[in-house]
Scaffold this active site. Sequence first.
Site, PDB file in Angstrom:
ATOM      1  N   ASN A  97      38.320  37.213  37.090  1.00  0.00           N
ATOM      2  CA  ASN A  97      36.749  37.808  37.182  1.00  0.00           C
ATOM      3  C   ASN A  97      36.923  38.747  36.460  1.00  0.00           C
ATOM      4  O   ASN A  97      37.288  39.703  36.149  1.00  0.00           O
ATOM      5  CB  ASN A  97      36.521  38.913  38.864  1.00  0.00           C
ATOM      6  CG  ASN A  97      35.497  39.859  38.836  1.00  0.00           C
ATOM      7  OD1 ASN A  97      34.711  39.357  37.732  1.00  0.00           O
ATOM      8  ND2 ASN A  97      35.256  40.820  40.065  1.00  0.00           N
ATOM      9  N   TRP A  98      35.570  38.403  34.731  1.00  0.00           N
ATOM     10  CA  TRP A  98      35.187  39.370  34.316  1.00  0.00           C
ATOM     11  C   TRP A  98      34.306  40.108  34.359  1.00  0.00           C
ATOM     12  O   TRP A  98      33.952  41.049  33.260  1.00  0.00           O
ATOM     13  CB  TRP A  98      34.508  38.598  33.185  1.00  0.00           C
ATOM     14  CG  TRP A  98      35.719  36.714  32.435  1.00  0.00           C
ATOM     15  CD1 TRP A  98      36.753  36.940  32.574  1.00  0.00           C
ATOM     16  CD2 TRP A  98      35.448  36.711  30.811  1.00  0.00           C
ATOM     17  NE1 TRP A  98      37.196  35.993  32.420  1.00  0.00           N
ATOM     18  CE2 TRP A  98      36.544  35.154  30.761  1.00  0.00           C
ATOM     19  CE3 TRP A  98      34.082  36.553  30.195  1.00  0.00           C
ATOM     20  CZ2 TRP A  98      36.521  34.122  30.198  1.00  0.00           C
ATOM     21  CZ3 TRP A  98      34.674  35.026  29.390  1.00  0.00           C
ATOM     22  CH2 TRP A  98      35.000  34.205  29.396  1.00  0.00           C
ATOM     23  N   LYS A  99      33.462  40.324  35.655  1.00  0.00           N
ATOM     24  CA  LYS A  99      32.859  41.411  35.224  1.00  0.00           C
ATOM     25  C   LYS A  99      31.742  41.297  34.525  1.00  0.00           C
ATOM     26  O   LYS A  99      31.577  40.635  34.098  1.00  0.00           O
ATOM     27  CB  LYS A  99      33.186  43.386  35.493  1.00  0.00           C
ATOM     28  CG  LYS A  99      34.351  43.415  36.651  1.00  0.00           C
ATOM     29  CD  LYS A  99      35.762  43.792  36.704  1.00  0.00           C
ATOM     30  CE  LYS A  99      36.756  44.054  37.582  1.00  0.00           C
ATOM     31  NZ  LYS A  99      37.209  45.530  38.731  1.00  0.00           N
TER      32      LYS A  99
ATOM     33  N   HIS B 289      32.895  41.190  46.569  1.00  0.00           N
ATOM     34  CA  HIS B 289      33.262  41.939  45.812  1.00  0.00           C
ATOM     35  C   HIS B 289      33.352  43.676  46.177  1.00  0.00           C
ATOM     36  O   HIS B 289      32.056  43.777  46.423  1.00  0.00           O
ATOM     37  CB  HIS B 289      33.536  41.790  43.675  1.00  0.00           C
ATOM     38  CG  HIS B 289      34.645  42.490  43.166  1.00  0.00           C
ATOM     39  ND1 HIS B 289      34.427  43.865  42.730  1.00  0.00           N
ATOM     40  CD2 HIS B 289      35.739  42.004  42.733  1.00  0.00           C
ATOM     41  CE1 HIS B 289      35.899  43.857  42.496  1.00  0.00           C
ATOM     42  NE2 HIS B 289      36.512  43.128  42.464  1.00  0.00           N
TER      43      HIS B 289
ATOM     44  N   GLU C 132      33.130  46.138  44.202  1.00  0.00           N
ATOM     45  CA  GLU C 132      31.940  46.567  43.389  1.00  0.00           C
ATOM     46  C   GLU C 132      30.162  46.160  43.873  1.00  0.00           C
ATOM     47  O   GLU C 132      30.011  47.451  44.146  1.00  0.00           O
ATOM     48  CB  GLU C 132      32.263  46.750  42.079  1.00  0.00           C
ATOM     49  CG  GLU C 132      33.358  46.685  41.528  1.00  0.00           C
ATOM     50  CD  GLU C 132      34.389  46.296  40.622  1.00  0.00           C
ATOM     51  OE1 GLU C 132      33.479  45.265  39.487  1.00  0.00           O
ATOM     52  OE2 GLU C 132      35.239  46.451  40.306  1.00  0.00           O
TER      53      GLU C 132
ATOM     54  N   GLU D 126      42.013  42.115  48.318  1.00  0.00           N
ATOM     55  CA  GLU D 126      41.467  43.152  47.078  1.00  0.00           C
ATOM     56  C   GLU D 126      41.804  45.082  47.594  1.00  0.00           C
ATOM     57  O   GLU D 126      40.736  45.098  48.302  1.00  0.00           O
ATOM     58  CB  GLU D 126      40.155  43.182  46.816  1.00  0.00           C
ATOM     59  CG  GLU D 126      40.512  41.943  45.597  1.00  0.00           C
ATOM     60  CD  GLU D 126      39.503  41.399  44.244  1.00  0.00           C
ATOM     61  OE1 GLU D 126      40.450  41.342  43.422  1.00  0.00           O
ATOM     62  OE2 GLU D 126      38.392  42.074  44.172  1.00  0.00           O
TER      63      GLU D 126
ATOM     64  N   GLY E 190      41.487  48.097  39.249  1.00  0.00           N
ATOM     65  CA  GLY E 190      40.899  48.924  38.013  1.00  0.00           C
ATOM     66  C   GLY E 190      41.588  50.295  37.779  1.00  0.00           C
ATOM     67  O   GLY E 190      41.170  50.650  37.339  1.00  0.00           O
TER      68      GLY E 190
ATOM     69  N   SER F 199      44.592  45.484  39.859  1.00  0.00           N
ATOM     70  CA  SER F 199      45.374  45.688  39.378  1.00  0.00           C
ATOM     71  C   SER F 199      46.717  44.724  39.231  1.00  0.00           C
ATOM     72  O   SER F 199      48.073  45.299  38.611  1.00  0.00           O
ATOM     73  CB  SER F 199      45.674  46.857  38.977  1.00  0.00           C
ATOM     74  OG  SER F 199      45.385  47.653  39.325  1.00  0.00           O
TER      75      SER F 199
ATOM     76  N   GLY G  64      41.216  41.005  37.202  1.00  0.00           N
ATOM     77  CA  GLY G  64      40.078  41.541  36.541  1.00  0.00           C
ATOM     78  C   GLY G  64      40.138  42.161  35.398  1.00  0.00           C
ATOM     79  O   GLY G  64      40.739  41.161  34.767  1.00  0.00           O
ATOM     80  N   GLY G  65      40.933  42.988  34.481  1.00  0.00           N
ATOM     81  CA  GLY G  65      41.423  42.938  33.535  1.00  0.00           C
ATOM     82  C   GLY G  65      42.083  42.435  32.818  1.00  0.00           C
ATOM     83  O   GLY G  65      41.380  42.343  31.789  1.00  0.00           O
TER      84      GLY G  65
HETATM   85  C1  PEP Z   1      38.459  42.427  40.887  1.00  0.00           C
HETATM   86  O1  PEP Z   1      37.956  43.577  40.413  1.00  0.00           O
HETATM   87  O2  PEP Z   1      38.543  41.549  41.292  1.00  0.00           O
HETATM   88  C2  PEP Z   1      40.382  42.886  40.226  1.00  0.00           C
HETATM   89  C3  PEP Z   1      41.264  42.511  41.067  1.00  0.00           C
HETATM   90  O3  PEP Z   1      39.981  43.798  38.934  1.00  0.00           O
HETATM   91  P1  PEP Z   1      41.107  44.130  38.376  1.00  0.00           P
HETATM   92  O4  PEP Z   1      41.867  43.370  38.404  1.00  0.00           O
HETATM   93  O5  PEP Z   1      41.343  44.920  37.119  1.00  0.00           O
HETATM   94  O6  PEP Z   1      42.155  45.382  39.160  1.00  0.00           O
END
Ligand code: PEP
Length: 254
Positions: A11-13, A99, A101, A171, A177, A217, A238-239
């Site tokens: 997930n590049w956001k 998600h 967010e 999640e 994040g 994370s 994500g990251g």
């Molecule tokens: C996400 O936003 O779906 C996610 C898992 O982010 P991160 O890996 O950065 O915690």
Amino acid sequence: MAERQKIVAGNWKMNKTFQEAQDLLFDIADQLDERGKGDVNVIVCPPALYAELATDLAAENDFAVGVQNINDHESGAYTGEISAPMLASMGVEYAIIGHSERREYYKEADEFLARKVRVALEHDIVPIFCCGEVLEQRDAGKQNEVVKEQLEKALFNLEKEDFGKLVIAYEPVWAIGTGRTATPEQAQEMHAYIRKLISEKYDEEVAESTSILYGGSCKPSNAKGLFSQKDIDGGLIGGASLKADDFVELIHSF
Ligand code: PEP
């Protein structure tokens, strides 16, 4: 019904300019070519603006493309929005729905998310449905209750056949994040609980064939511990999906 699969989805956001997106996609494609991906289903979810770029590359390389959101209507006067039929016509196969967010910043609630799930399925886009508790809920020991309610409101109104097409991502919001990952045991416990809920609502076969991803994370240094758990089928990343080396390393972390 879809088969239970190992999945790594990125997930590049809201990151990457066009040139950066192109570079990252080429880098991922090159590394997959070099290292392979085994039996892992690799999904890249860039901003929808880059869907065509991604689906063109995905066709020649062995990955699929998803988006990070989808509108709950098929077409019409919804300025600025993108519909399931539009995305499907570009070769998009997956959509992240619910998600945290979007739940937090855009106040998307489960009844609304249920409509997004339906419209995606109607257009053969596989929802990657996100669920998970915030820190206060975890601290109060309410995580099971919270996740159960999210699944009941957004997904358990589906017929068994449709439910069987979904991917679920657990999640915990406190781990997204933040650098703070759920321990493999905490994640496994919730994944087993989700599978039990699916089995009670539908049946054992549906529960066993649903892919349930962990997100929060997740990175190369902690993925093996998570992905080796019995009920964890991979990750929503994500990251670490913004760096080709890390993303491809995660694909090799089962
Ligand atoms: C996400 O936003 O779906 C996610 C898992 O982010 P991160 O890996 O950065 O915690």
